[in-house]
Design a protein around this motif. Structure first.
Motif, PDB file in Angstrom:
ATOM      1  N   ASP A 178       0.817  -1.216   0.000  1.00 56.83           N
ATOM      2  CA  ASP A 178       0.000   0.000   0.000  1.00 56.83           C
ATOM      3  C   ASP A 178       0.852   1.269   0.000  1.00 56.83           C
ATOM      4  OD1 ASP A 178      -2.496   1.212  -0.122  1.00 56.83           O
ATOM      5  OD2 ASP A 178      -2.611   1.468   2.048  1.00 56.83           O
ATOM      6  N   THR A 198       2.121   4.703  -0.885  1.00 52.24           N
ATOM      7  CA  THR A 198       1.608   5.953  -1.443  1.00 52.24           C
ATOM      8  C   THR A 198       2.632   7.043  -1.165  1.00 52.24           C
ATOM      9  OG1 THR A 198      -0.702   5.302  -1.122  1.00 52.24           O
ATOM     10  CG2 THR A 198      -0.250   7.663  -1.298  1.00 52.24           C
ATOM     11  N   PRO A 209      -1.243  12.219  -5.139  1.00 53.18           N
ATOM     12  CA  PRO A 209      -0.075  11.350  -4.939  1.00 53.18           C
ATOM     13  C   PRO A 209       0.584  10.983  -6.265  1.00 53.18           C
ATOM     14  CG  PRO A 209      -2.088  10.074  -4.696  1.00 53.18           C
ATOM     15  CD  PRO A 209      -2.509  11.514  -4.821  1.00 53.18           C
ATOM     16  N   SER A 233       0.138   5.570  -5.722  1.00 52.19           N
ATOM     17  CA  SER A 233      -0.913   5.361  -4.729  1.00 52.19           C
ATOM     18  C   SER A 233      -1.254   3.887  -4.584  1.00 52.19           C
ATOM     19  CB  SER A 233      -2.161   6.144  -5.123  1.00 52.19           C
ATOM     20  OG  SER A 233      -3.224   5.908  -4.218  1.00 52.19           O
ATOM     21  N   GLY A 234      -1.173   3.383  -3.356  1.00 49.58           N
ATOM     22  CA  GLY A 234      -1.618   2.028  -3.051  1.00 49.58           C
ATOM     23  C   GLY A 234      -0.850   0.923  -3.733  1.00 49.58           C
ATOM     24  N   LYS A 264      -1.172   4.377 -10.146  1.00 50.13           N
ATOM     25  CA  LYS A 264      -1.705   3.126  -9.600  1.00 50.13           C
ATOM     26  C   LYS A 264      -1.175   1.930 -10.392  1.00 50.13           C
ATOM     27  CE  LYS A 264      -6.017   5.146  -7.868  1.00 50.13           C
ATOM     28  NZ  LYS A 264      -5.724   4.921  -6.447  1.00 50.13           N
TER      29      LYS A 264
END
Length: 278
Positions: free
Chosen positions: A11, A13, A22, A25-26, A218
């Motif tokens: 996760d 970020t 960001p 992210s994740g 992402k």
């Protein structure tokens, strides 16, 4: 996390200062020792930001990033992390600090406090691996662009890292320079080194074991190279698919190839000939 895991992100970020969105992210992913991973995506997708987390040049705003079991948020582990994970960036001019080739390669090992005998051994090995042995005494500024990038790689390798991370390291090279650099990486990978390449070149993606696709920070796909090539997924990720991928799928459909993952072109041709000559 197994003993074979070199990178483990959970996760992750990251926000750059004074930004509301960001950069990544994740992000959750693992990289095992000995893998070759290509990280791909559009400009601004977060590829370089992710790469810099792999040797603690950046640390997560949220989430955790472990490198060889070391939490990158622990600043006391940064020396160990950077000793084992070397980075090569896009512009070799920004990485070369010494005026003579062998002095440049020796810079990293000298900072490790190694003996002069060990430094000499590492320098000779790194220059030999990268094909620069004959240029050891030459001024670094006299090298071509491709040679300078191999010099940057040699300096990284002289640290004897467990992993090498290349952030668009071939983007400024001519075709010959790219081929030379990728051939060096291929040999290192075959010798067991973990390789992570940030790239947009299909020919480089084909050399990897796994592919990570980033979109707007992402992770939209992370899996084996063969999984990316199946069902034209490269097109889905915005990467133009070469005709050789379609040929590979067609040959598999016709029963002329048994490979579940994309083989080298020469291996593909050899397999087809063997099938037809039975």
């Amino acid at each position: 996390m197994s003993e074979e895991t070199i990178f483990s992100l959970r996760d992750v970020t990251f926000y750059y200062p004074d930004t509301k969105r960001p950069a990544i992210s994740g992000i959750t992913m693992d990289v095992e020792t000995g893998w070759w991973v290509s990280i791909v995506g559009d400009n601004g997708s977060g590829k370089s930001t992710l790469a810099k987390h792999l040797n603690a040049l950046l640390v997560p705003t949220r989430g955790v990033c472990f490198v060889l079991g070391n939490d990158t948020k622990d600043s006391s582990s940064h020396w160990k992390i950077r000793k084992n994970v070397s980075m090569v960036f896009q512009n070799p001019e920004n990485q070369i600090v010494a005026s003579v080739v062998e002095e440049e390669v020796a810079f990293g090992p000298e900072n490790l406090g190694l003996s002069s005998e060990e430094i000499k051994k590492r320098v000779n090995w790194a220059l030999d691996v990268t094909g620069l042995a004959e240029f050891a005494q030459k001024p670094s500024y006299a090298l071509s662009g491709g040679q300078k990038q191999r010099l940057a790689l040699a300096g990284a390798l002289a640290m004897k890292p467990k992993c090498i991370v290349l952030d668009e390291a071939t983007s400024m090279l001519d075709p010959e320079g790219r081929r030379d650099l990728m051939e060096v990486l291929k040999k290192l990978h075959e010798g067991g080194m973990t390789v992570v390449t940030i790239t947009h070149r299909v020919e480089e993606i084909l050399m990897s074991d796994y592919v990570a696709v980033l979109r707007q920070g992402k992770l939209t796909f992370y899996g084996r190279l063969g999984d990316v090539l199946e069902d034209s997924k490269l097109v889905e990720f915005g990467i133009k698919e070469p005709a050789i991928f379609r040929l590979w799928r067609d040959l598999k459909t016709r029963g002329l190839l048994d490979d579940e993952v994309f083989p080298r072109a020469e291996d593909m041709a050899e397999n087809v000939v063997q099938k037809l000559c039975r």
